[in-house]
Design an enzyme around this catalytic site. Structure first.
Site, PDB file in Angstrom:
ATOM      1  N   ARG A 175      14.319   9.187  -2.018  1.00 41.91           N
ATOM      2  CA  ARG A 175      15.626   9.793  -1.606  1.00 41.91           C
ATOM      3  C   ARG A 175      15.637  11.274  -1.418  1.00 41.91           C
ATOM      4  O   ARG A 175      16.413  11.544  -0.654  1.00 41.91           O
ATOM      5  CB  ARG A 175      16.861   9.208  -2.325  1.00 41.91           C
ATOM      6  N   THR A 176      15.112  11.989  -2.495  1.00 44.28           N
ATOM      7  CA  THR A 176      15.080  13.363  -2.400  1.00 44.28           C
ATOM      8  C   THR A 176      14.216  13.946  -1.368  1.00 44.28           C
ATOM      9  O   THR A 176      14.789  14.974  -0.410  1.00 44.28           O
ATOM     10  CB  THR A 176      14.575  14.058  -3.755  1.00 44.28           C
ATOM     11  N   LYS A 230     -10.447  18.718  -2.155  1.00 43.27           N
ATOM     12  CA  LYS A 230     -11.513  19.392  -1.836  1.00 43.27           C
ATOM     13  C   LYS A 230     -11.841  20.654  -2.824  1.00 43.27           C
ATOM     14  O   LYS A 230     -12.977  21.346  -3.067  1.00 43.27           O
ATOM     15  CB  LYS A 230     -11.974  20.007  -0.615  1.00 43.27           C
ATOM     16  N   ARG A 260       8.188  19.182  -4.810  1.00 46.69           N
ATOM     17  CA  ARG A 260       8.359  18.517  -6.160  1.00 46.69           C
ATOM     18  C   ARG A 260       7.001  18.244  -6.741  1.00 46.69           C
ATOM     19  O   ARG A 260       5.967  17.858  -6.088  1.00 46.69           O
ATOM     20  CB  ARG A 260       8.936  17.110  -5.916  1.00 46.69           C
ATOM     21  N   HIS A 319      15.761  19.965 -11.996  1.00 50.20           N
ATOM     22  CA  HIS A 319      15.884  19.286 -10.816  1.00 50.20           C
ATOM     23  C   HIS A 319      17.260  20.061 -10.277  1.00 50.20           C
ATOM     24  O   HIS A 319      18.453  19.206 -10.279  1.00 50.20           O
ATOM     25  CB  HIS A 319      16.210  17.779 -10.788  1.00 50.20           C
TER      26      HIS A 319
END
Ligand code: NCD
Length: 360
Positions: A88-89, A117, A138, A171
């Site tokens: 949802r975010t 890598k 995030r 958040h």
């Protein structure tokens, strides 16, 4: 825009408290440049964002309005960098970008990016800044978003970062949509003041609780009650912040005793992805920290039920049809408040206010 974060070496910046970091993260007009912490948002700024979000959602109701909004930031591109699960975010930010015409790119799986890598996070983020004008980020690591904000501000192509969840820490944009939901819900009952907010669930590891609890200290006479099993009770840092702000709060295990006083109940999921040993959370008795029909009976008729989602079984699905269940509307509010945040980050809020004044 000012990038004052250049005036301070990383080590010194990192050592500051969140409150002390705030001036380094803001634009001259008081809007955020990098959005990293809840501490950046005063009640005044929250009200401004909520008002702007209300206007954006009203304008978006017509085709002409939608077309207008889509041209506002169509010269900017955003990278959605989500190295932690999200639906949802992620979609909420993507939709918010689309509303304003911001083009988006995404990295969701670092195993298929050059980080795999052996590229450093710093190099990856600098790479994004060559192609994009905003990074929404995030990550499971606390502090990474702010480190990357410092790195970018000190590079030859500074661009803003929005923290979309940093480990167990913060958040901030979830807290924005939570406050927006509370402001809208209490519009006709005196606003966000003189209210009791009950938090329930995993209050120790839930970052949404930390950010919202902090934002609520901006409002007068908000009592916060934390209901959780002792092992998952709210962290020392939140308690210290509430004491420092002189905010009334209580810590309890007795959900039923406090429910009749609640103006809002904020339910949360057990965050077992942070267990030290797999299965640790299953050994905690969480049966008394769920919201079902019995809890609904105890909740006053004015009380609303919130949840950042995703839920498991902490809110019974029978509750969904009750008018006090706010979590689906809360989620949709996120898209509008994030659009408002992106608008102020890029400084196109004035034009939106003007459009609204002329057309509504
Ligand atoms: C929350 C999160 O990621 O912290 N989800 C969200 O962004 N709405 C809450 C959670 O995962 O429990």
């Amino acid at each position: 825009m000012t990038e004052q974060i250049v005036d301070i070496p990383w080590g010194r910046f990192q050592a500051l408290s969140a409150v002390e970091k705030v001036p380094y993260l803001m634009q001259d007009n008081g809007a955020p440049y990098h959005t990293l912490f809840a501490q950046q948002f005063s009640a005044e700024l929250l009200d401004d964002l909520a008002r702007l979000a209300n206007k954006i959602r009203a304008i978006a109701k017509t085709r002409a309005g939608t077309e207008f909004l889509k041209t506002q930031v169509s010269h900017k591109r955003a990278m959605l960098y989500f190295s932690q699960p999200s639906s949802r975010t992620f979609l909420s930010f993507m939709s918010a970008c689309q509303i304003l015409g911001v083009q988006t790119g995404e990295v969701r799986d670092t195993s298929i990016s050059s980080e795999f890598k052996g590229e450093s996070r710093e190099d990856s983020v600098r790479t994004f800044s060559s192609y994009f004008d905003l990074i929404v980020m995030r990550t499971p690591e606390k502090g990474l978003a702010e480190n990357m904000a410092w790195v970018l501000s000190n590079s030859e192509r500074p661009i803003p970062i929005i923290n979309a969840g940093s480990g167990q820490d913060q958040h901030p944009t979830q807290a924005l949509l939570d406050i927006y939901t509370l402001l809208r819900s209490f519009e006709r009952s005196g606003g966000l003041r003189d209210k009791t907010v009950v938090f329930c669930g995993d209050l120790l590891r839930g970052r949404t609780v930390r950010s919202l609890s902090y934002l609520l200290t901006n409002y007068s006479n908000i009592r916060q009650i934390f209901v959780a099993p002792p092992q998952l009770q709210v962290g020392e840092d939140i308690v210290a912040a509430l004491k420092q702000k002189n905010t009334a709060f209580e810590v309890t295990t007795d959900f039923h005793a406090v429910l009749p006083e609640a103006d809002a109940v904020y339910m949360t999921r057990i965050q077992d992805e942070w267990d030290n040993d797999k299965g640790d959370s299953d050994r905690i008795d969480t049966r008394l920290f769920k919201f079902g029909m019995r809890e609904l009976e105890l909740l006053p008729s004015r009380g609303i039920i919130m949840h950042p989602l995703p839920r498991r079984d902490e809110i019974a699905t029978d509750i969904d049809s009750d008018p006090r269940a706010m979590y689906w509307r809360q989620m949709r509010n996120g898209m509008w408040i994030r659009a408002a945040l992106i608008a102020v980050t890029f400084g196109c809020d004035k034009r939106i206010h003007e459009y609204f004044r002329h057309n509504y």
